[in-house]
Design a protein around this motif. Structure first.
Motif, mmCIF file in Angstrom:
data_model
loop_
_atom_site.group_PDB
_atom_site.id
_atom_site.type_symbol
_atom_site.label_atom_id
_atom_site.label_comp_id
_atom_site.label_asym_id
_atom_site.label_seq_id
_atom_site.Cartn_x
_atom_site.Cartn_y
_atom_site.Cartn_z
ATOM 1 N N ARG A 1 -3.462 9.169 1.584
ATOM 2 C CA ARG A 1 -2.811 10.587 1.235
ATOM 3 C C ARG A 1 -3.746 10.990 0.583
ATOM 4 N NH1 ARG A 1 1.185 6.890 1.768
ATOM 5 N NH2 ARG A 1 2.582 6.584 1.253
ATOM 6 N N ILE B 1 2.289 2.276 -9.647
ATOM 7 C CA ILE B 1 1.715 2.135 -8.709
ATOM 8 C C ILE B 1 2.033 3.361 -7.432
ATOM 9 C CG2 ILE B 1 -0.153 1.752 -6.878
ATOM 10 C CD1 ILE B 1 -0.945 -0.056 -9.058
ATOM 11 N N CYS B 2 3.359 2.009 -7.658
ATOM 12 C CA CYS B 2 4.391 2.612 -6.030
ATOM 13 C C CYS B 2 5.029 3.380 -6.555
ATOM 14 C CB CYS B 2 4.899 2.128 -5.925
ATOM 15 S SG CYS B 2 4.474 0.154 -5.523
ATOM 16 N N LEU C 1 -4.995 -0.792 -1.477
ATOM 17 C CA LEU C 1 -5.101 -0.146 -2.528
ATOM 18 C C LEU C 1 -5.441 0.696 -0.939
ATOM 19 C CD1 LEU C 1 -3.345 2.101 -3.464
ATOM 20 C CD2 LEU C 1 -5.397 0.294 -5.578
ATOM 21 N N LEU D 1 -4.013 3.716 1.716
ATOM 22 C CA LEU D 1 -3.197 4.141 0.792
ATOM 23 C C LEU D 1 -3.657 5.378 0.310
ATOM 24 C CD1 LEU D 1 0.251 2.611 -0.342
ATOM 25 C CD2 LEU D 1 0.314 4.602 1.517
ATOM 26 N N ILE D 2 -4.495 5.040 -0.879
ATOM 27 C CA ILE D 2 -5.329 6.065 -1.136
ATOM 28 C C ILE D 2 -6.230 7.035 -0.337
ATOM 29 C CG2 ILE D 2 -7.295 6.906 -2.731
ATOM 30 C CD1 ILE D 2 -6.551 4.397 -4.353
ATOM 31 N N LEU E 1 -5.208 8.695 -9.639
ATOM 32 C CA LEU E 1 -4.580 7.814 -9.692
ATOM 33 C C LEU E 1 -4.543 7.251 -10.791
ATOM 34 C CD1 LEU E 1 -2.121 6.573 -7.764
ATOM 35 C CD2 LEU E 1 -3.828 5.038 -6.804
ATOM 36 N N LEU F 1 2.389 6.525 -5.282
ATOM 37 C CA LEU F 1 1.778 6.417 -4.599
ATOM 38 C C LEU F 1 3.388 7.108 -2.801
ATOM 39 C CD1 LEU F 1 -0.802 4.367 -4.160
ATOM 40 C CD2 LEU F 1 -1.079 6.574 -4.464
ATOM 41 N N ASN F 2 4.259 6.638 -4.077
ATOM 42 C CA ASN F 2 5.497 6.505 -2.868
ATOM 43 C C ASN F 2 5.553 6.096 -1.792
ATOM 44 O OD1 ASN F 2 7.720 7.375 -2.935
ATOM 45 N ND2 ASN F 2 7.053 8.930 -0.886
ATOM 46 N N CYS F 3 5.441 4.175 -2.639
ATOM 47 C CA CYS F 3 5.581 3.513 -1.179
ATOM 48 C C CYS F 3 6.161 2.223 -2.502
ATOM 49 C CB CYS F 3 3.829 2.698 -0.924
ATOM 50 S SG CYS F 3 2.804 2.414 -3.039
#
Length: 80
Positions: A14, A51-52, A7, A10-11, A21, A55-57
């Motif tokens: 992004r 979370i997804c 994670l 990704l943080i 978040l 984060l668009n994941c």
């Protein structure tokens, strides 16, 4: 266990703060921190989905796995 939480990557990618978040997902900063550090034994699918979405994941973007043959030996211990 060879499952790692990715994670933090990704943080950083992004350009958001973990605190922001946590607020968006509806978690405390402590809960998110525990997940980020891999110190939790599990996570609810609904939390993972939030979370997804934030984060668009995809879930696979948050987790990684290093193959360990011993994991198959532990399969009887885990239950489901």
């Amino acid at each position: 266990m060879p499952v790692r939480v990715t994670l933090d990557r990704l943080i950083v990618a992004r350009g958001i703060k973990a605190r922001d978040l946590a607020v968006e997902v509806g978690l405390s900063e402590t809960q998110l921190s525990l997940f980020r550090s891999g110190k939790v034994k599990g996570i609810r699918f609904s939390t993972l989905a939030r979370i997804c979405a934030a984060l668009n994941c995809r879930p696979g973007d948050l987790l990684d796995y290093d193959h360990d043959p011993a994991d198959l030996a532990r399969a009887d211990d885990d239950g489901l």
